[in-house]
Scaffold this active site. Structure first.
Site, PDB file in Angstrom:
ATOM      1  N   ASP A 126     -75.960 -13.972 -16.670  1.00 62.39           N
ATOM      2  CA  ASP A 126     -74.399 -13.882 -17.349  1.00 62.39           C
ATOM      3  C   ASP A 126     -73.662 -15.214 -17.450  1.00 62.39           C
ATOM      4  OD1 ASP A 126     -72.043 -13.215 -18.341  1.00 62.39           O
ATOM      5  OD2 ASP A 126     -71.371 -11.890 -16.518  1.00 62.39           O
ATOM      6  N   ASP A 148     -71.179 -16.172 -25.329  1.00 62.84           N
ATOM      7  CA  ASP A 148     -71.131 -15.489 -24.086  1.00 62.84           C
ATOM      8  C   ASP A 148     -72.445 -14.721 -24.122  1.00 62.84           C
ATOM      9  OD1 ASP A 148     -70.369 -14.212 -21.521  1.00 62.84           O
ATOM     10  OD2 ASP A 148     -69.731 -12.422 -22.725  1.00 62.84           O
TER      11      ASP A 148
END
Length: 477
Positions: free
Chosen positions: A151, A357
């Protein structure tokens, strides 16, 4: 079509007019470089790869200091499309909440009941997303294998720990036992490492252990001690005294993972920061296009790359003032079928706060830009029957009666002259009866988020120290 036929004495005009007629009718030909025709099988499920091919994809990047295999979470395929998109909305809401001034690390302070005898800060807005891209690492002297969600939007790496003080969710592997690791150590609440973790000073509990508490956008939570242990990225690459969260109270929709690997640019606890002395704040990854294929996560820069990959150039990493831990980018234009969106769209894009992202699935565009993209895409897809939209995507088609699909190429233009021609897996999302354009309008504050669907098949290199981002086509091969 009759108007397109001319005499054989001007054959060159026949081919030109034929292309024009096909495009006007909503069709495209493979010879037109702005359109592509592919078998439906390449869009639904993607091509499978053998275990040898998957291993080769990682071995081909062996010039790196460390290379980790990246795969889809096996549990990801069990979620229906609506649930995936619902969680993605929660992810985006969480990221946007971290754009509020003063919440750079998503940290707030929460007062517990007086009986607890301690004030424990709560970090908010670090949504774990769908957990669909996993890497396997090892922790502790016993080299306990962990499957973690990678992440780029989260700083702290964490995993569940025994014993669970309150509750632990079901995970695919045995829960990490700190008592079995001779290299494990809790971080003191009074240490500088602990004080740097929180934006607001915390009162130390009676056991003087530094504690963390994370609340995600879908109401999932993780809390426990902040500790250090040896993190092994590969069989030969180890990071001693790696700071991580040892979760004693965890619950929620973590999708069958053992925790999370934090890759944000927080400057304190992320993998990027903690491995900076060894890897120079450089990492790259390639996200596989389907659940049947594999990609990689690599640390450390090198000139060695897969022979099949091609560099598209570098775009600057832009500082996001509201949250410097995000990886800011600048998108300056988009074209559909070789035709750029209106100049007004480019102006909106250049004035938008934009980030890349790994945890967001669907790319979010400013509303007016999305409207222009959707309109252009629909004009090129009129030959296909429409399918109902869903909670997030409104431009969908039923391809179930087609063996091949012709679609307009979508190219994303980044500052620095980088033009990314999206893979088909970065344009569509869904199944054969409901295949949707994988873009969505952004929400209130207009944050543009370049999601992981659009990143598929490209090696994306993060030169954090050099403040630039590289795209390489065919990166997973």
């Amino acid at each position: 079509m009759a108007a397109c036929f001319v005499s054989s004495s001007i054959r060159i005009c026949v081919s030109i007019l034929l292309v024009v007629c096909l495009l006007v009718s909503g069709e495209a030909v493979a010879e037109n470089r702005h359109y592509a025709t592919v078998p439906l099988s390449s869009l639904v499920g993607g091509a499978s790869s053998s275990s040898a091919a998957r291993a080769a994809a990682v071995a081909g990047h062996g010039g790196r200091d460390s290379v980790i295999r990246v795969v889809h979470n096996p549990n990801f395929r069990l979620l229906d499309q609506s649930e995936i998109l619902r969680r993605d909305e929660a992810r985006v809401a969480s990221l946007q909440s971290r754009m509020i001034p003063g919440h750079q690390n998503g940290v707030t302070k929460r007062e517990l009941s007086a009986s607890s005898g301690a004030r424990i800060p709560t970090t908010s807005g670090l949504n774990v997303g769908n957990g669909n891209y996993l890497v396997t690492v090892e922790l502790g002297s016993q080299r306990k294998k962990l499957q973690l969600t990678m992440d780029t939007g989260s700083p702290l790496t964490w995993t569940q720990c025994q014993p669970c003080a309150t509750s632990c969710y079901n995970q695919p592997d045995p829960i990490f036992d700190p008592s079995a690791s001779s290299t494990y150590s809790n971080i003191s609440c009074s240490s500088s490492s602990c004080s740097r973790l929180f934006a607001v000073p915390q009162s130390c509990p009676s056991d003087n252990a530094c504690r963390y508490s994370i609340s995600y956008g879908d109401n999932s939570t993780s809390g426990g001690q902040v500790a250090t242990d040896t993190l092994a990225l590969t069989s030969t690459v180890k990071l001693p005294n790696y700071i991580f969260g040892c979760g004693r109270d965890n619950k929620g929709l973590f999708n069958g993972t053992d925790g999370l690997l934090g890759l944000s640019n927080d400057g304190i606890f992320s993998m990027v920061t903690q491995s900076a002395s060894r890897f120079g704040k450089y990492f790259s990854y390639c996200l596989p296009p389907s659940t049947n294929s594999a990609g990689f996560l690599a640390f450390g820069n090198t000139t060695e790359r897969s022979l099949n990959s091609t560099s598209l150039g570098f775009t600057p990493l832009v500082t996001v003032p509201e949250n410097p831990s995000f990886y800011g980018i600048r998108i300056i234009g988009i074209s559909v079928g070789g035709v750029p969106l209106p100049v007004s769209s480019s102006r909106i894009l250049m004035n938008s706060s934009s980030i890349i992202d790994s945890g967001t699935v669907i790319t979010r565009l400013p509303a007016k830009v999305y409207s222009a993209l959707r309109s252009a895409f629909r004009k090129s897809m009129t030959r296909y029957p429409k399918a109902p939209g869903n909670v997030l995507l409104d431009t969908c088609y039923d391809f179930s009666k087609f063996s091949t699909i012709t679609y307009p190429r979508i190219v994303i233009n980044f500052s620095g002259g980088v033009n990314v021609d999206l893979d088909i897996s970065g344009i569509f999302f869904g199944d054969s009866t409901q295949m949707c354009l994988a873009f969505s309008p952004g929400t209130i504050n207009g944050l543009l988020i370049y999601g992981n669907v659009q990143q598929r098949t490209f090696e994306i290199g993060y030169d954090v120290a050099g403040r630039k981002l590289e795209f390489r086509a065919n990166g997973c091969s």
